[in-house]
Write a protein that holds these residues in place. Structure first.
Motif, PDB file in Angstrom:
ATOM      1  N   LEU A  10       0.819  -1.208   0.000  1.00  0.00           N
ATOM      2  CA  LEU A  10       0.000   0.000   0.000  1.00  0.00           C
ATOM      3  C   LEU A  10       0.860   1.269   0.000  1.00  0.00           C
ATOM      4  O   LEU A  10       0.391   2.330  -0.397  1.00  0.00           O
ATOM      5  CB  LEU A  10      -0.937   0.008   1.214  1.00  0.00           C
ATOM      6  N   ALA A  11       2.101   1.151   0.434  1.00  0.00           N
ATOM      7  CA  ALA A  11       3.006   2.308   0.442  1.00  0.00           C
ATOM      8  C   ALA A  11       3.187   2.867  -0.973  1.00  0.00           C
ATOM      9  O   ALA A  11       3.426   4.064  -1.142  1.00  0.00           O
ATOM     10  CB  ALA A  11       4.354   1.917   1.036  1.00  0.00           C
ATOM     11  N   PHE A  12       3.032   2.022  -1.982  1.00  0.00           N
ATOM     12  CA  PHE A  12       3.214   2.470  -3.359  1.00  0.00           C
ATOM     13  C   PHE A  12       2.048   3.328  -3.861  1.00  0.00           C
ATOM     14  O   PHE A  12       2.201   4.075  -4.823  1.00  0.00           O
ATOM     15  CB  PHE A  12       3.408   1.277  -4.301  1.00  0.00           C
ATOM     16  N   VAL A  13       0.886   3.214  -3.236  1.00  0.00           N
ATOM     17  CA  VAL A  13      -0.278   3.985  -3.678  1.00  0.00           C
ATOM     18  C   VAL A  13      -0.644   5.099  -2.690  1.00  0.00           C
ATOM     19  O   VAL A  13      -1.611   5.816  -2.898  1.00  0.00           O
ATOM     20  CB  VAL A  13      -1.503   3.075  -3.921  1.00  0.00           C
ATOM     21  N   ARG A  14       0.143   5.250  -1.647  1.00  0.00           N
ATOM     22  CA  ARG A  14      -0.119   6.290  -0.649  1.00  0.00           C
ATOM     23  C   ARG A  14       0.127   7.667  -1.254  1.00  0.00           C
ATOM     24  O   ARG A  14       1.078   7.879  -1.991  1.00  0.00           O
ATOM     25  CB  ARG A  14       0.797   6.084   0.555  1.00  0.00           C
ATOM     26  N   ASN A  15      -0.725   8.605  -0.923  1.00  0.00           N
ATOM     27  CA  ASN A  15      -0.572   9.984  -1.362  1.00  0.00           C
ATOM     28  C   ASN A  15       0.682  10.551  -0.706  1.00  0.00           C
ATOM     29  O   ASN A  15       0.806  10.549   0.510  1.00  0.00           O
ATOM     30  CB  ASN A  15      -1.800  10.790  -0.949  1.00  0.00           C
ATOM     31  N   PRO A  16       1.628  11.062  -1.477  1.00  0.00           N
ATOM     32  CA  PRO A  16       2.872  11.586  -0.911  1.00  0.00           C
ATOM     33  C   PRO A  16       2.649  12.746   0.064  1.00  0.00           C
ATOM     34  O   PRO A  16       3.494  13.019   0.902  1.00  0.00           O
ATOM     35  CB  PRO A  16       3.682  12.040  -2.120  1.00  0.00           C
ATOM     36  N   GLN A  17       1.505  13.411  -0.020  1.00  0.00           N
ATOM     37  CA  GLN A  17       1.208  14.498   0.913  1.00  0.00           C
ATOM     38  C   GLN A  17       0.851  13.981   2.303  1.00  0.00           C
ATOM     39  O   GLN A  17       0.816  14.746   3.256  1.00  0.00           O
ATOM     40  CB  GLN A  17       0.054  15.346   0.391  1.00  0.00           C
ATOM     41  N   THR A  19       2.317  11.181   3.997  1.00  0.00           N
ATOM     42  CA  THR A  19       3.255  10.147   4.427  1.00  0.00           C
ATOM     43  C   THR A  19       3.414  10.068   5.937  1.00  0.00           C
ATOM     44  O   THR A  19       3.987   9.109   6.435  1.00  0.00           O
ATOM     45  CB  THR A  19       4.640  10.370   3.774  1.00  0.00           C
ATOM     46  N   ASN A  20       2.892  11.035   6.673  1.00  0.00           N
ATOM     47  CA  ASN A  20       2.961  10.945   8.126  1.00  0.00           C
ATOM     48  C   ASN A  20       1.872  10.028   8.691  1.00  0.00           C
ATOM     49  O   ASN A  20       1.900   9.683   9.866  1.00  0.00           O
ATOM     50  CB  ASN A  20       2.874  12.340   8.766  1.00  0.00           C
ATOM     51  N   ASN A  21       0.908   9.633   7.868  1.00  0.00           N
ATOM     52  CA  ASN A  21      -0.116   8.678   8.297  1.00  0.00           C
ATOM     53  C   ASN A  21       0.378   7.253   8.095  1.00  0.00           C
ATOM     54  O   ASN A  21       1.100   6.974   7.134  1.00  0.00           O
ATOM     55  CB  ASN A  21      -1.408   8.871   7.502  1.00  0.00           C
ATOM     56  N   PRO A  22      -0.041   6.331   8.956  1.00  0.00           N
ATOM     57  CA  PRO A  22       0.359   4.928   8.774  1.00  0.00           C
ATOM     58  C   PRO A  22      -0.123   4.377   7.427  1.00  0.00           C
ATOM     59  O   PRO A  22      -1.153   4.795   6.904  1.00  0.00           O
ATOM     60  CB  PRO A  22      -0.335   4.211   9.932  1.00  0.00           C
ATOM     61  N   VAL A  23       0.609   3.422   6.906  1.00  0.00           N
ATOM     62  CA  VAL A  23       0.270   2.817   5.608  1.00  0.00           C
ATOM     63  C   VAL A  23      -1.128   2.191   5.636  1.00  0.00           C
ATOM     64  O   VAL A  23      -1.846   2.235   4.645  1.00  0.00           O
ATOM     65  CB  VAL A  23       1.338   1.754   5.218  1.00  0.00           C
ATOM     66  N   GLY A  24      -1.524   1.647   6.767  1.00  0.00           N
ATOM     67  CA  GLY A  24      -2.843   1.010   6.883  1.00  0.00           C
ATOM     68  C   GLY A  24      -3.999   1.943   6.553  1.00  0.00           C
ATOM     69  O   GLY A  24      -5.082   1.485   6.175  1.00  0.00           O
ATOM     70  N   TRP A  25      -3.796   3.234   6.667  1.00  0.00           N
ATOM     71  CA  TRP A  25      -4.860   4.188   6.368  1.00  0.00           C
ATOM     72  C   TRP A  25      -5.184   4.239   4.890  1.00  0.00           C
ATOM     73  O   TRP A  25      -6.223   4.741   4.490  1.00  0.00           O
ATOM     74  CB  TRP A  25      -4.465   5.574   6.852  1.00  0.00           C
ATOM     75  N   THR A  26      -4.307   3.726   4.059  1.00  0.00           N
ATOM     76  CA  THR A  26      -4.521   3.720   2.617  1.00  0.00           C
ATOM     77  C   THR A  26      -5.543   2.663   2.204  1.00  0.00           C
ATOM     78  O   THR A  26      -6.139   2.760   1.139  1.00  0.00           O
ATOM     79  CB  THR A  26      -3.174   3.453   1.900  1.00  0.00           C
TER      80      THR A  26
END
Length: 130
Positions: A10-17, A19-26
């Motif tokens: 999911l880190a690959f689809v996370r909004n770069p703005q 990144t302080n949120n955990p990956v699970g939020w994606t």
């Protein structure tokens, strides 16, 4: 199982703005799981919801945005024992306590009123939803 799992891809689809949120939020599916557990009313769903409302905010934040209000409402759709109701009404999480009080007031039953009398008798004087 799905709710507890965090796929590192999911880190690959996370909004770069964000990144302080955990990956699970994606994983947007997690926002639908908790309310659905209230609709399905299975033993496993009830067990998970009881565990979830007892989690710390930090533990919940690692997997998704905290959903204590939604989890409490979903849990209150299940058949709960008097001890389980009292546990919600006396629990350490203020969101869980507040939601449980409001639902017990606005959707009363004999068991909910009895639990309120034991755990938060002052709440019976609060106005109810119309």
């Amino acid at each position: 199982e799905t709710f507890r799992r965090v796929d590192p891809r999911l880190a690959f689809v996370r909004n770069p703005q964000w990144t302080n949120n955990p990956v699970g939020w994606t994983d947007w599916r997690k926002l639908a799981i908790i309310p659905l557990l209230g609709e399905l009313r299975t033993g496993e769903g009830k067990k998970f919801l009881l565990e979830y409302v007892a989690w710390s905010e930090e533990a919940a934040r690692e997997l998704s945005p905290p959903q204590f209000d939604e989890a409490t409402k979903a849990l209150l759709r299940h058949q709960l024992s008097e001890d389980e109701l009292i546990g919600l009404l006396r629990g350490p999480n203020s969101v869980v306590r507040g939601t449980a009080i409001l639902v017990c007031l606005d959707q009363p039953s004999r068991a909910r009123t009895k639990a309120l009398l034991q755990a938060a008798p002052w709440a019976l004087a609060l106005p109810r939803a119309r």
